[in-house]
Design a protein around this motif. Structure first.
Motif, PDB file in Angstrom:
ATOM      1  N   LEU A   1       0.860  -1.188   0.000  1.00  0.00           N
ATOM      2  CA  LEU A   1       0.000   0.000   0.000  1.00  0.00           C
ATOM      3  C   LEU A   1       0.891   1.230   0.000  1.00  0.00           C
ATOM      4  N   LEU A   2       0.725   2.095  -0.988  1.00  0.00           N
ATOM      5  CA  LEU A   2       1.498   3.330  -1.089  1.00  0.00           C
ATOM      6  C   LEU A   2       0.571   4.472  -0.691  1.00  0.00           C
ATOM      7  N   VAL A   3       0.897   5.122   0.419  1.00  0.00           N
ATOM      8  CA  VAL A   3      -0.037   6.034   1.085  1.00  0.00           C
ATOM      9  C   VAL A   3       0.379   7.483   0.880  1.00  0.00           C
ATOM     10  N   PRO A   4      -0.532   8.343   0.396  1.00  0.00           N
ATOM     11  CA  PRO A   4      -0.196   9.760   0.234  1.00  0.00           C
ATOM     12  C   PRO A   4      -0.124  10.460   1.589  1.00  0.00           C
ATOM     13  N   ALA A   5       0.670  11.515   1.683  1.00  0.00           N
ATOM     14  CA  ALA A   5       0.833  12.248   2.940  1.00  0.00           C
ATOM     15  C   ALA A   5      -0.484  12.846   3.417  1.00  0.00           C
ATOM     16  N   ASP A   6      -1.353  13.190   2.484  1.00  0.00           N
ATOM     17  CA  ASP A   6      -2.631  13.797   2.878  1.00  0.00           C
ATOM     18  C   ASP A   6      -3.742  12.751   2.992  1.00  0.00           C
ATOM     19  N   TYR A   7      -3.361  11.509   3.291  1.00  0.00           N
ATOM     20  CA  TYR A   7      -4.344  10.448   3.503  1.00  0.00           C
ATOM     21  C   TYR A   7      -5.254  10.800   4.665  1.00  0.00           C
ATOM     22  N   PRO A   8      -6.539  10.558   4.608  1.00  0.00           N
ATOM     23  CA  PRO A   8      -7.264  10.030   3.466  1.00  0.00           C
ATOM     24  C   PRO A   8      -7.668  11.125   2.491  1.00  0.00           C
ATOM     25  N   GLN A   9      -7.334  10.948   1.220  1.00  0.00           N
ATOM     26  CA  GLN A   9      -7.771  11.893   0.196  1.00  0.00           C
ATOM     27  C   GLN A   9      -9.264  11.674  -0.052  1.00  0.00           C
ATOM     28  N   VAL A  10      -9.979  12.763  -0.208  1.00  0.00           N
ATOM     29  CA  VAL A  10     -11.424  12.679  -0.433  1.00  0.00           C
ATOM     30  C   VAL A  10     -11.719  13.075  -1.874  1.00  0.00           C
ATOM     31  N   LEU A  11     -12.479  12.233  -2.561  1.00  0.00           N
ATOM     32  CA  LEU A  11     -12.838  12.524  -3.953  1.00  0.00           C
ATOM     33  C   LEU A  11     -13.835  13.666  -4.004  1.00  0.00           C
ATOM     34  N   LYS A  12     -13.677  14.520  -5.031  1.00  0.00           N
ATOM     35  CA  LYS A  12     -14.639  15.607  -5.225  1.00  0.00           C
ATOM     36  C   LYS A  12     -15.905  15.024  -5.853  1.00  0.00           C
ATOM     37  N   GLU A  13     -16.967  15.781  -5.777  1.00  0.00           N
ATOM     38  CA  GLU A  13     -18.254  15.370  -6.359  1.00  0.00           C
ATOM     39  C   GLU A  13     -18.064  14.926  -7.815  1.00  0.00           C
ATOM     40  N   GLY A  14     -18.459  13.716  -8.142  1.00  0.00           N
ATOM     41  CA  GLY A  14     -18.384  13.221  -9.512  1.00  0.00           C
ATOM     42  C   GLY A  14     -17.014  12.690  -9.915  1.00  0.00           C
ATOM     43  N   GLU A  15     -16.007  12.864  -9.067  1.00  0.00           N
ATOM     44  CA  GLU A  15     -14.659  12.398  -9.377  1.00  0.00           C
ATOM     45  C   GLU A  15     -14.539  10.905  -9.054  1.00  0.00           C
ATOM     46  N   GLU A  16     -13.832  10.170  -9.927  1.00  0.00           N
ATOM     47  CA  GLU A  16     -13.651   8.734  -9.694  1.00  0.00           C
ATOM     48  C   GLU A  16     -12.216   8.453  -9.298  1.00  0.00           C
ATOM     49  N   GLN A  17     -12.054   7.435  -8.477  1.00  0.00           N
ATOM     50  CA  GLN A  17     -10.706   7.024  -8.072  1.00  0.00           C
ATOM     51  C   GLN A  17      -9.939   6.531  -9.294  1.00  0.00           C
ATOM     52  N   LYS A  18      -8.665   6.908  -9.421  1.00  0.00           N
ATOM     53  CA  LYS A  18      -7.852   6.465 -10.550  1.00  0.00           C
ATOM     54  C   LYS A  18      -7.647   4.952 -10.467  1.00  0.00           C
ATOM     55  N   PRO A  19      -7.517   4.281 -11.636  1.00  0.00           N
ATOM     56  CA  PRO A  19      -7.285   2.835 -11.631  1.00  0.00           C
ATOM     57  C   PRO A  19      -6.031   2.488 -10.822  1.00  0.00           C
ATOM     58  N   GLY A  20      -6.101   1.461 -10.006  1.00  0.00           N
ATOM     59  CA  GLY A  20      -4.965   1.040  -9.190  1.00  0.00           C
ATOM     60  C   GLY A  20      -4.915   1.729  -7.835  1.00  0.00           C
ATOM     61  N   PHE A  21      -5.807   2.708  -7.635  1.00  0.00           N
ATOM     62  CA  PHE A  21      -5.856   3.410  -6.367  1.00  0.00           C
ATOM     63  C   PHE A  21      -7.127   3.006  -5.632  1.00  0.00           C
ATOM     64  N   GLY A  22      -7.047   2.923  -4.317  1.00  0.00           N
ATOM     65  CA  GLY A  22      -8.200   2.530  -3.513  1.00  0.00           C
ATOM     66  C   GLY A  22      -8.631   3.641  -2.583  1.00  0.00           C
ATOM     67  N   GLU A  23      -9.417   3.242  -1.610  1.00  0.00           N
ATOM     68  CA  GLU A  23      -9.982   4.161  -0.628  1.00  0.00           C
ATOM     69  C   GLU A  23      -8.921   5.104  -0.053  1.00  0.00           C
TER      70      GLU A  23
END
Ligand code: ZN
Length: 141
Positions: free
Chosen positions: A93-115
């Motif tokens: 699991l590769l975790v961004p520093a600003d975890y948890p990132q929140v998707l904007k309205e209508g935005e989809e998670q990029k392929p290969g990325f999870g919650e």
């Protein structure tokens, strides 16, 4: 090479991500100013945490949650060190520093990325066609 990752429970995923953030606090990175924390959950349930430690020669080792707001992957040297001790189908699991990132309205998670913006991969995908300890056992001429 495509390697199927083992499945990982939500509880274990959370434990790993929290462990990586906790571990990052132990980083000693006065030269690169690039603190990194990592966590590994062993099959017996033990959570192993680690952080990068530098010295004046700039030799740094380890992986995972950094202070960069994107899910960075470990450098080649660290991948090879992980390869020495772990299976190629181990989930990473590769975790961004600003975890948890929140998707904007209508935005989809990029392929290969999870919650939370966590990139979910395997050691085999990070280090394809790798050289490992078992290769030293091959017959020689
Ligand atoms: Zn590295």
């Amino acid at each position: 090479m495509s390697v199927k990752a083992w499945s990982i429970s939500h509880e274990d995923r959370t434990k790993l991500i929290q462990g990586a953030f906790e571990a990052k606090k132990g980083s000693y990175s006065p030269y690169s100013k690039f603190p990194v924390g990592a966590a590994l959950l062993a099959t017996d349930g033990t959570l192993i945490k680690g952080a990068n430690i530098e010295n004046a020669s700039y030799g740094a080792r380890s992986a995972n949650s950094s202070n960069v707001p994107s899910a960075l992957s470990p450098c080649g040297l660290c991948r090879q060190v992980i390869r020495e001790f772990c299976s190629l189908n181990m989930p990473v699991l590769l975790v961004p520093a600003d975890y948890p990132q929140v998707l904007k309205e209508g935005e989809e998670q990029k392929p290969g990325f999870g919650e939370g913006g966590v990139r979910e991969t395997t050691l085999g995908e990070l280090l394809p066609d790798s050289f490992g300890p078992e290769h030293l056992e091959l017959p020689r001429q």
